[in-house]
Design a protein around this motif. Structure first.
Motif, PDB file in Angstrom:
ATOM      1  N   LEU A 108       0.825  -1.210   0.000  1.00  0.00           N
ATOM      2  CA  LEU A 108       0.000   0.000   0.000  1.00  0.00           C
ATOM      3  C   LEU A 108       0.864   1.267   0.000  1.00  0.00           C
ATOM      4  CD1 LEU A 108      -2.781  -1.073   2.528  1.00  0.00           C
ATOM      5  CD2 LEU A 108      -2.936  -1.007   0.032  1.00  0.00           C
ATOM      6  N   PHE A 109       2.102   1.155   0.422  1.00  0.00           N
ATOM      7  CA  PHE A 109       3.002   2.304   0.394  1.00  0.00           C
ATOM      8  C   PHE A 109       3.372   2.709  -1.038  1.00  0.00           C
ATOM      9  CE2 PHE A 109       3.494   1.088   4.802  1.00  0.00           C
ATOM     10  CZ  PHE A 109       3.619   2.321   5.443  1.00  0.00           C
ATOM     11  N   LEU A 110       3.045   1.860  -1.998  1.00  0.00           N
ATOM     12  CA  LEU A 110       3.258   2.215  -3.401  1.00  0.00           C
ATOM     13  C   LEU A 110       2.244   3.246  -3.897  1.00  0.00           C
ATOM     14  CD1 LEU A 110       3.934  -1.299  -4.960  1.00  0.00           C
ATOM     15  CD2 LEU A 110       5.558   0.598  -4.904  1.00  0.00           C
ATOM     16  N   ILE A 111       1.112   3.343  -3.242  1.00  0.00           N
ATOM     17  CA  ILE A 111       0.023   4.166  -3.775  1.00  0.00           C
ATOM     18  C   ILE A 111       0.410   5.633  -3.924  1.00  0.00           C
ATOM     19  CG2 ILE A 111      -2.332   4.989  -3.355  1.00  0.00           C
ATOM     20  CD1 ILE A 111      -2.987   2.240  -2.227  1.00  0.00           C
ATOM     21  N   PRO A 112       1.050   6.273  -2.934  1.00  0.00           N
ATOM     22  CA  PRO A 112       1.443   7.670  -3.145  1.00  0.00           C
ATOM     23  C   PRO A 112       2.358   7.863  -4.348  1.00  0.00           C
ATOM     24  CG  PRO A 112       1.510   7.146  -0.811  1.00  0.00           C
ATOM     25  CD  PRO A 112       1.300   5.847  -1.542  1.00  0.00           C
ATOM     26  N   LEU A 113       3.277   6.916  -4.570  1.00  0.00           N
ATOM     27  CA  LEU A 113       4.160   7.003  -5.730  1.00  0.00           C
ATOM     28  C   LEU A 113       3.373   6.835  -7.018  1.00  0.00           C
ATOM     29  CD1 LEU A 113       6.932   7.036  -7.150  1.00  0.00           C
ATOM     30  CD2 LEU A 113       7.096   4.575  -6.667  1.00  0.00           C
ATOM     31  N   LEU A 114       2.506   5.845  -7.066  1.00  0.00           N
ATOM     32  CA  LEU A 114       1.727   5.582  -8.277  1.00  0.00           C
ATOM     33  C   LEU A 114       0.790   6.734  -8.584  1.00  0.00           C
ATOM     34  CD1 LEU A 114       0.932   1.829  -7.627  1.00  0.00           C
ATOM     35  CD2 LEU A 114       2.543   2.755  -9.301  1.00  0.00           C
ATOM     36  N   ARG A 115       0.262   7.362  -7.560  1.00  0.00           N
ATOM     37  CA  ARG A 115      -0.618   8.508  -7.775  1.00  0.00           C
ATOM     38  C   ARG A 115       0.125   9.633  -8.492  1.00  0.00           C
ATOM     39  NH1 ARG A 115      -2.302  13.191  -4.852  1.00  0.00           N
ATOM     40  NH2 ARG A 115      -4.480  13.710  -5.287  1.00  0.00           N
ATOM     41  N   SER A 116       1.390   9.806  -8.156  1.00  0.00           N
ATOM     42  CA  SER A 116       2.200  10.832  -8.824  1.00  0.00           C
ATOM     43  C   SER A 116       2.540  10.441 -10.255  1.00  0.00           C
ATOM     44  CB  SER A 116       3.487  11.080  -8.034  1.00  0.00           C
ATOM     45  OG  SER A 116       3.213  11.555  -6.737  1.00  0.00           O
ATOM     46  N   MET A 117       2.560   9.151 -10.530  1.00  0.00           N
ATOM     47  CA  MET A 117       2.926   8.665 -11.852  1.00  0.00           C
ATOM     48  C   MET A 117       1.781   8.742 -12.844  1.00  0.00           C
ATOM     49  SD  MET A 117       5.089   5.323 -10.596  1.00  0.00           S
ATOM     50  CE  MET A 117       5.088   4.564 -12.218  1.00  0.00           C
TER      51      MET A 117
END
Length: 246
Positions: A108-117
């Protein structure tokens, strides 16, 4: 000059494992053949899926055991630590504070990164073991803000998956892999049909990576999970060497 001090070497990633009995097939984070490098496992006794997934507060009751396990892995030489359950975001800060190596408890810690992508019009889908138990507390602990376009779908009504992951006794010793794959694909298909504009899917559940190729073949979207975080950690703490021609 090589330095010693430990009995075993070469395992840079340490993984805290829930106390389970269901099959861990290749692709699952708790199957060592999933990775192209050695990993070290430590099972947290009594940390069953039922206890960890039921409620955030109930999971936190096992925090001392997870801290002890993380410290043991660090003592054994690992350089980064992760877990086999995405619901452990609620323990992230305490476990990370207890050791001196990087810790990431959940995909779930990937979500902030993916949101920026992704384009601002695209949303993120999350496939979880149980949508009714993945609370705002779990998401906020992973840096996911309440106003973000994150859509959660669970597998709690999927019989083959639920029987294996949440079953007891003989119910969780065997798993119909083909049926679980069909259930995972079906739920992801429903998710993208119900929510137009999803740009990618995050597998909260660390048992789902084996089914990512089938999901991607059906829906054509990027699929991310704890597998990607483990590989990211490995490439950062054991930097690859490069050679060749310019």
């Amino acid at each position: 000059m090589a330095k010693g001090g430990r009995a075993v070497y070469g395992e840079a990633i340490g993984i805290l494992v829930l106390d389970t009995s269901f099959p861990r097939i290749p692709g699952d984070v708790a199957n060592a053949t999933t990775f192209d490098f050695p990993v070290r496992y430590h099972v947290i006794d009594a940390a069953t899926p039922e206890k960890i997934v039921s409620e955030a507060d109930r999971a936190r009751a096992l925090l001392p055991a997870f801290i002890e396990g993380a410290r043991l892995l660090e003592k054994q030489g690992v350089r980064a630590i992760t877990t086999t359950c995405g619901f452990l975001t609620v323990m992230q800060k305490e476990i990370a504070a207890a050791v001196s190596v990087p810790v990431v408890t959940s995909s779930l810690f990937l979500i902030p990164l993916l949101r920026s992508m992704l384009d601002s019009e695209r949303s993120i889908g999350v496939l979880t073991a149980h949508s009714g138990k993945l609370s705002p507390e779990h998401l906020i602990a992973a840096g996911v803000q309440p106003n973000w376009a994150v859509h959660v779908r669970g597998l709690e009504e999927s019989p083959a998956f639920s029987r294996a992951i949440f079953g007891k006794g003989d119910d969780c010793i065997e798993m119909n892999v083909d049926q679980v794959e069909a259930e995972v694909v079906s739920e992801c298909r429903k998710l993208v049909d119900d929510v137009p504009g999803i740009g990618c899917i995050v597998f909260e559940c660390t048992n789902l990576q084996p089914y990512a190729p089938a999901v991607q073949a059906r829906i054509g979207l990027p699929i991310f999970g704890i597998y990607h975080l483990v590989n990211l950690l490995q490439s950062g703490i054991v930097c690859p060497r490069f050679s060749g021609y310019m």
